[in-house]
Motif scaffolding. Structure first.
Motif, mmCIF file in Angstrom:
data_model
loop_
_atom_site.group_PDB
_atom_site.id
_atom_site.type_symbol
_atom_site.label_atom_id
_atom_site.label_comp_id
_atom_site.label_asym_id
_atom_site.label_seq_id
_atom_site.Cartn_x
_atom_site.Cartn_y
_atom_site.Cartn_z
ATOM 1 N N PHE A 20 0.839 -1.187 0.000
ATOM 2 C CA PHE A 20 0.000 0.000 0.000
ATOM 3 C C PHE A 20 0.881 1.246 0.000
ATOM 4 O O PHE A 20 1.929 1.294 0.634
ATOM 5 C CB PHE A 20 -0.907 0.021 1.244
ATOM 6 C CG PHE A 20 -2.083 -0.901 1.099
ATOM 7 C CD1 PHE A 20 -3.272 -0.438 0.552
ATOM 8 C CD2 PHE A 20 -2.008 -2.228 1.514
ATOM 9 C CE1 PHE A 20 -4.361 -1.274 0.435
ATOM 10 C CE2 PHE A 20 -3.084 -3.065 1.389
ATOM 11 C CZ PHE A 20 -4.269 -2.594 0.853
ATOM 12 N N PRO A 21 0.434 2.313 -0.681
ATOM 13 C CA PRO A 21 1.230 3.541 -0.704
ATOM 14 C C PRO A 21 1.242 4.206 0.664
ATOM 15 O O PRO A 21 0.300 4.120 1.422
ATOM 16 C CB PRO A 21 0.484 4.425 -1.723
ATOM 17 C CG PRO A 21 -0.923 3.925 -1.689
ATOM 18 C CD PRO A 21 -0.820 2.444 -1.432
ATOM 19 N N ALA A 22 2.353 4.852 0.977
ATOM 20 C CA ALA A 22 2.469 5.573 2.245
ATOM 21 C C ALA A 22 3.261 6.848 2.016
ATOM 22 O O ALA A 22 4.153 6.901 1.189
ATOM 23 C CB ALA A 22 3.156 4.711 3.304
ATOM 24 N N SER A 23 2.901 7.903 2.786
ATOM 25 C CA SER A 23 3.595 9.173 2.617
ATOM 26 C C SER A 23 4.861 9.239 3.460
ATOM 27 O O SER A 23 5.629 10.168 3.349
ATOM 28 C CB SER A 23 2.664 10.328 3.004
ATOM 29 O OG SER A 23 2.267 10.195 4.354
ATOM 30 N N LEU A 120 -2.867 15.717 -1.817
ATOM 31 C CA LEU A 120 -4.165 15.060 -1.797
ATOM 32 C C LEU A 120 -5.103 15.833 -2.709
ATOM 33 O O LEU A 120 -4.870 17.002 -3.024
ATOM 34 C CB LEU A 120 -4.726 14.994 -0.375
ATOM 35 C CG LEU A 120 -3.878 14.227 0.656
ATOM 36 C CD1 LEU A 120 -4.512 14.323 2.038
ATOM 37 C CD2 LEU A 120 -3.722 12.767 0.243
ATOM 38 N N VAL A 121 -6.188 15.182 -3.117
ATOM 39 C CA VAL A 121 -7.087 15.784 -4.103
ATOM 40 C C VAL A 121 -8.387 16.253 -3.449
ATOM 41 O O VAL A 121 -8.696 17.431 -3.406
ATOM 42 C CB VAL A 121 -7.373 14.796 -5.253
ATOM 43 C CG1 VAL A 121 -8.325 15.433 -6.264
ATOM 44 C CG2 VAL A 121 -6.067 14.386 -5.928
ATOM 45 N N TYR A 143 -9.352 9.829 -4.389
ATOM 46 C CA TYR A 143 -8.975 10.318 -5.713
ATOM 47 C C TYR A 143 -7.472 10.348 -5.935
ATOM 48 O O TYR A 143 -7.011 10.460 -7.064
ATOM 49 C CB TYR A 143 -9.563 11.713 -5.930
ATOM 50 C CG TYR A 143 -11.053 11.761 -5.740
ATOM 51 C CD1 TYR A 143 -11.926 11.411 -6.768
ATOM 52 C CD2 TYR A 143 -11.599 12.135 -4.520
ATOM 53 C CE1 TYR A 143 -13.295 11.444 -6.588
ATOM 54 C CE2 TYR A 143 -12.972 12.178 -4.323
ATOM 55 C CZ TYR A 143 -13.815 11.822 -5.366
ATOM 56 O OH TYR A 143 -15.164 11.853 -5.178
ATOM 57 N N SER A 144 -6.687 10.275 -4.846
ATOM 58 C CA SER A 144 -5.235 10.339 -4.998
ATOM 59 C C SER A 144 -4.579 8.988 -4.749
ATOM 60 O O SER A 144 -3.384 8.913 -4.476
ATOM 61 C CB SER A 144 -4.666 11.382 -4.032
ATOM 62 O OG SER A 144 -4.920 11.000 -2.690
ATOM 63 N N GLY A 145 -5.351 7.914 -4.802
ATOM 64 C CA GLY A 145 -4.770 6.582 -4.650
ATOM 65 C C GLY A 145 -5.183 5.863 -3.391
ATOM 66 O O GLY A 145 -4.397 5.119 -2.819
ATOM 67 N N ASP A 146 -6.398 6.083 -2.939
ATOM 68 C CA ASP A 146 -6.936 5.362 -1.794
ATOM 69 C C ASP A 146 -6.095 5.588 -0.547
ATOM 70 O O ASP A 146 -5.607 4.659 0.079
ATOM 71 C CB ASP A 146 -7.037 3.863 -2.108
ATOM 72 C CG ASP A 146 -7.812 3.097 -1.053
ATOM 73 O OD1 ASP A 146 -8.707 3.688 -0.431
ATOM 74 O OD2 ASP A 146 -7.516 1.908 -0.840
ATOM 75 N N PRO A 166 -1.918 1.931 5.841
ATOM 76 C CA PRO A 166 -2.187 0.993 4.741
ATOM 77 C C PRO A 166 -3.425 0.134 4.976
ATOM 78 O O PRO A 166 -4.023 -0.361 4.038
ATOM 79 C CB PRO A 166 -0.922 0.131 4.692
ATOM 80 C CG PRO A 166 -0.355 0.218 6.073
ATOM 81 C CD PRO A 166 -0.678 1.601 6.556
ATOM 82 N N ILE A 167 -3.817 -0.076 6.239
ATOM 83 C CA ILE A 167 -4.986 -0.892 6.542
ATOM 84 C C ILE A 167 -6.168 0.019 6.807
ATOM 85 O O ILE A 167 -6.076 0.949 7.593
ATOM 86 C CB ILE A 167 -4.752 -1.766 7.790
ATOM 87 C CG1 ILE A 167 -3.512 -2.608 7.617
ATOM 88 C CG2 ILE A 167 -5.961 -2.631 8.097
ATOM 89 C CD1 ILE A 167 -3.114 -3.336 8.882
#
Length: 571
Positions: A20-23, A120-121, A143-146, A166-167
């Motif tokens: 999962f993507p993370a910042s 973020l969108v 909108y920016s990748g869940d 991520p969860i």
């Protein structure tokens, strides 16, 4: 609880494997530093004549006054469909209707926006105040990748942090967040945290919820349904505790749980049904009923005195406000002829002495304000917010129409309120929607209310006679007490005594009868009873010339019937 930990560990492993993507990654358990940037919001003021009713202090309507409230209107702090407000003890006002937490320290004149480093969108957000001064929030930005992005203001560090989680539940439209005050033991019990928080999706899956013990990482499963499989149902009164923090940590009324005081909260479960109470020992949920088997009321807030406030419909256009000071065993009740619909928010603050309800009925937004300083709630004011001239939906079926998914209200430290509203003037430009202007909710922050001047309300007691037997030239005097039930003082108040319609001497004058005064004694000139055998009527009239503008001009006189028989006064 073991099953939950196994399930939790499995979900964490799946999330890591799925990439999962993370910042950013957590640093010292605090997350990634966020940036608080200055932002410009469209602001204006709104005043609608005769939109506020002040109900005064009397049970009757004679001291009701209609006036005008000035509001500061702020657009584009939320998203297309909602605002989600919070307020700190020092008066900082927050809103996280969209992707970012926005806040103002000057009642909406200037704003800052808390933002993660990654862009973020347009999101769906929720927030809550924590008992130790922390502020936590989250947003789901599909909108920016869940992204499920958590926010936290750490009061010890004096800084904002964010963390991608991520969860999460698969669909967070609309998410809700509740802080539950501790302390709670974590890990092997050697450490404690001042609070935990649970988050829940508003659409679709509502059970399980996810819990955080640090305000940023939501990795612990919290499920009334799963806990109920090994549950021992609980019967008890509300375990409320008096604590100053209760006034400031109340969640929006759609939130997944309601804090009751340190280590306790109630929740409902759409999967398992019923009402559940958090077990402070292991943070699981127990099915809960009151003694006698009745389910606890769930539309409640708890104030700093540990009192439970419950509002509910009492019939068509009837609102009942109840307060319990003993954990729900007994209640005081006040019923008012006010409509009470759905999608309502409700807050109380004992330190300020105010309770407030926000609701939308027939396209009109309203705020009801109550005095809760005593044991029974007293209706103070009703505010009509906005023009009430534009319909709005509250579901995805209204994608191309104005949307207002819920109402919101918070109580500021001076007793003023901030709320959300929608009318034909709230044209906004929410980020990420591609809309070049769309009617959506805006904030209304109460500034000042102008009302007609308060008035006195003079009344006079029944006259008394100075003696039962006339003496000294067969003369007697009469006495009364003058009271003022209004808020304003009345200067130079005349009192006239009449016997059988004829004035007894000259009018008496009281220099001033203060507002709220209960008695100012005054006596008449002497009246001769000589050769006056028979029945007579003595009347006392306050303000006989009607020179004092009063709330009620029809309660200014009182009389007494008496007889004279052989110089003896007989009532």
């Amino acid at each position: 609880m073991v099953k939950l930990r196994i399930l939790q560990a499995g979900l964490v492993a799946l999330a890591v494997a799925a990439g999962f993507p993370a910042s950013g990654t957590a640093t010292g358990g605090l997350g990634v530093p966020a940036q608080a940037v200055e932002v410009t919001k469209e602001t204006s003021t709104m005043s609608i004549a005769d939109s506020t009713t002040d109900y005064g202090k009397l049970a009757s309507a004679v001291d009701d006054r209609v006036g005008t409230t000035e509001w500061r209107v702020v657009k584009d702090t939320g998203n297309c469909c909602e605002n989600h407000l919070g307020v700190s003890r020092d008066g900082r006002l927050f809103d996280v209707g969209g992707s970012f937490i926005n806040y103002t320290d000057d009642r909406g004149l200037t704003w800052k926006s808390v933002q993660p480093l990654n862009p973020l969108v347009n999101g769906e957000g929720s927030m809550a105040m924590a008992p130790n001064g922390d502020v936590i929030g989250m947003t789901w930005d599909a909108y920016s990748g869940d992204h499920f992005v958590a926010y936290k203001y750490d009061t010890v560090a004096g800084k904002w942090f964010t963390l991608d989680n991520p969860i999460h539940e698969p669909f967070y439209d609309r998410p809700w967040l509740t802080v539950i005050p501790g302390p709670f033991a974590i890990g092997l019990g050697a450490d404690t945290v001042p609070y935990v928080a649970v988050v829940q999706g508003g659409t679709g899956v509502k059970d399980p919820m996810l819990m955080t013990t640090d305000g940023l990482s939501y990795t612990e499963i919290s499920s009334p349904f799963l806990d109920g499989q090994n549950d021992n149902p609980l019967t008890a009164w509300f375990p409320t505790v008096a604590d100053p923090m209760n006034d400031w940590i109340q969640p929006i009324r759609s939130a997944p749980a309601t804090p009751l005081g340190p280590q306790h909260a109630l929740t409902t479960s759409s999967n398992a049904g019923g009402v559940y109470l958090m077990d402070s020992a292991d943070r699981t949920w127990d099915a809960w009923t009151l003694p006698g088997g009745a389910p606890p009321p769930t539309y409640i807030q708890v104030d700093s005195a540990g009192r439970i406030h419950n509002v509910r419909s009492a019939g068509a256009n009837q609102l009942e406000y109840r307060i319990s000071s003993d954990g729900g065993q007994t209640w005081t009740s006040a019923t008012y002829p006010l409509p009470f619909g759905g999608l309502t928010d409700f807050k109380v603050n004992k330190s300020v002495g105010i309770g407030a309800i926000a609701l939308r009925l027939n396209n009109q937004d309203w705020v009801y304000k109550f005095d809760i300083s005593g044991d029974t709630a007293q209706l103070m004011r009703r505010y009509r917010v906005g023009l009430g001239d534009n319909p709005a939906g509250s579901s995805v079926g209204a994608l191309t129409n104005p949307r207002m998914d819920f109402q919101n209200v918070v109580i500021l430290p001076d007793g003023h309120v901030a709320t959300s509203f929608l009318d034909s003037t709230t044209l906004s430009h929410p980020p990420g929607t591609g809309a070049l202007g769309r009617i959506g909710p805006a904030l209304a922050i109460e500034l000042d209310t102008t009302l007609p001047p308060v008035k006195p309300d003079l009344t006079v007691s029944a006259p008394t006679v100075s003696a039962k037997r006339a003496k000294g030239g067969d003369s007697v005097t009469f006495a009364v007490k003058v009271a003022n039930g209004g808020e304003a003082s009345a200067p130079n108040v005349a009192v006239r005594f009449l016997v059988d319609g004829v004035a007894v001497g000259s009018d008496r004058t009281i220099a001033q009868v203060a507002g709220g005064s209960t008695s100012s004694a005054v006596s008449s000139d002497a009246w001769s009873a000589a050769k006056k055998n028979g029945t007579h009527v003595v009347e006392a009239v306050v303000d006989p010339a009607n020179t004092v503008a009063e709330l009620d001009e029809d309660n200014n006189s009182a009389s007494l019937s008496f007889k004279v028989r052989n110089n003896r006064i007989v009532k």
